[in-house]
Motif scaffolding. Sequence first.
Motif, short mmCIF file in Angstrom:
data_model
loop_
_atom_site.label_atom_id
_atom_site.label_comp_id
_atom_site.label_asym_id
_atom_site.label_seq_id
_atom_site.Cartn_x
_atom_site.Cartn_y
_atom_site.Cartn_z
N ALA A 385 -63.23 -37.68 -36.94
CA ALA A 385 -61.96 -37.01 -36.66
C ALA A 385 -60.77 -37.91 -36.94
CB ALA A 385 -61.93 -36.53 -35.21
N LEU A 386 -60.98 -39.22 -36.92
CA LEU A 386 -59.89 -40.19 -37.10
C LEU A 386 -59.71 -40.64 -38.54
CD1 LEU A 386 -60.80 -42.38 -34.01
CD2 LEU A 386 -58.63 -41.17 -34.27
N VAL A 387 -60.78 -40.61 -39.32
CA VAL A 387 -60.80 -41.28 -40.63
C VAL A 387 -59.69 -40.81 -41.56
CG1 VAL A 387 -62.13 -41.42 -42.78
CG2 VAL A 387 -63.23 -41.92 -40.60
N ALA A 420 -55.78 -45.50 -37.79
CA ALA A 420 -55.10 -44.20 -37.85
C ALA A 420 -53.67 -44.30 -37.31
CB ALA A 420 -55.89 -43.15 -37.07
N LEU A 421 -53.51 -45.04 -36.23
CA LEU A 421 -52.16 -45.24 -35.70
C LEU A 421 -51.27 -45.94 -36.74
CD1 LEU A 421 -53.03 -46.36 -32.05
CD2 LEU A 421 -51.88 -44.23 -32.73
N ASP A 428 -43.82 -44.56 -31.64
CA ASP A 428 -44.76 -44.62 -30.52
C ASP A 428 -46.13 -45.15 -30.96
OD1 ASP A 428 -45.07 -42.33 -32.00
OD2 ASP A 428 -45.51 -41.02 -30.30
N ALA A 429 -46.53 -44.85 -32.22
CA ALA A 429 -47.80 -45.39 -32.72
C ALA A 429 -47.72 -46.91 -32.83
CB ALA A 429 -48.12 -44.79 -34.08
N ALA A 460 -49.89 -53.66 -40.11
CA ALA A 460 -49.62 -53.90 -41.52
C ALA A 460 -49.50 -52.58 -42.29
CB ALA A 460 -50.72 -54.77 -42.13
N LEU A 461 -50.29 -51.58 -41.86
CA LEU A 461 -50.21 -50.27 -42.51
C LEU A 461 -48.96 -49.50 -42.13
CD1 LEU A 461 -53.92 -49.03 -42.05
CD2 LEU A 461 -52.85 -49.79 -44.18
#
Length: 494
Positions: A385-387, A420-421, A428-429, A460-461
């Motif tokens: 669900a996160l990928v 994912a964040l 907020d992420a 970094a992302l």
Amino acid sequence: MPSRLPLAPLLGALIHLTRYEPAATDAQAALLAAIRGFLDDGPLRIRAESEALLFNEESISLKLPGATVLNEQLLLHGLSSVELPAATDEADLLRLARVLAGFAGTYSSFQDVVAAMGASAERIRLVAAEDQLGVQKVSARATGDSAAQKARQRDALEIRLGDAEAISLDPAAAGAPEVELPAEMPTRERPALGAILTRGRAAVAQEDWNGVLDAALQLIEAEDEAPSDRTGQTYRLELKRLVTQDHLGMLARLAHGERRQEVVGVLRRFGNAGTETLVELLVSAPDLSERRSYYTAITQMRAGAEAIFGRLEHPLWYVVRNAAELCGDMEISDAVPALGRQIRHPDERVRKSVAAALGRIGTPLALQWVRKMLADAEPAVCRQALVHLGGPVARELVSAIAELLDRETTIEVQREALLALGRIGSEDAIAVLAAWAAPTSKRFGRNPLPLRLFAVKGLALAGPGAEAALSTLSRDEAMEIRAPASEALAALRP
């Protein structure tokens, strides 16, 4: 280096032979041996332009037998150049010829062409044209009003090997290996409608499905080159009469083989029925190899999405899983309600595929179901669900991901949650990532180093918004944190 000029008739002849005489293996072998002889001297780059053909930057006249068909088939399939390494083997040359011999509409994109090359694409480099000739452009060009253009295209499909005597193939003159052209190579135009139908019906009677496929492709090409829509309609009707629903299933089976792209080109003409046929074969395929072939073919179809997500209610778990994976690969947003009804399917393998599909589709409605799947009892489902989560559309899931991190202990799920964040990258992420990258947290007291490293990768992302957090971490007491944080910070600062 010897001139490669004699290669033009050889390559053109091989394309013609592969297209119209696929059973002429002896002639194919003679041509392949001759072509390979020229490649012993070094690599070859074939470049196609609208009015020019070049071999290693040597201009080849389009009046040369074979040059026009080679040039036009490259442009037809959206290729600007093909690079053959020295001593390219005959299997790779034959695969290239089969791909280039495809009729108009066989491939819908450059990716389809590469897929058709299979493992040969790892050795033969294909370069996409900047302005690719798609199916619509090819059809428009083929049905234009210019009589001269039509004559040129018709001539391009005829490789008269007898005319090759007009060019010097003398090894002493060209500095090239001696070439023997197969004398039995026929001169052939596309047959008339009656002849195509006679052969097609005979192939149906003999259950020769390769022959039926050949006839169907000739009808499609004739429709594309018809001078008017009324004439083209004749070919469309005859195609539907020749290939009935039962025959469609037999033709579709050829998608499990080297002619997959040609099969897809025919099945597209049947719209929803073509996709439905492939889905039925996928459902009943006895082994993984066949399922992959039909799966790949379905992803290249343009119609019939209902045939795919309609299988999400099937009683067999693997049918539902396959359908869910297809919905995700094709990003079928209309399938979201049906996928949502399967988020509590009893089989974990189905839920994993459903979670991945919803994440890939990524619409607001799909992400509402993803939020619920983040609470699944199986870590593997949560991970799927996160990928695929990321971007502004997923920012509403930040709080749900933060809650997942607070309760989850599986390192793979924690990693995907932090990454994912980072892909979401909202304020907020970034705040959640900064808390997990810090030396201590409310949950652990001291954050485990692996989680801190994943959080740094997430920051970094996240981009420029994470600069302050990364700046703090670049001074961290742990060198394992300082180094990646400093590297990420440097990447953000020009």
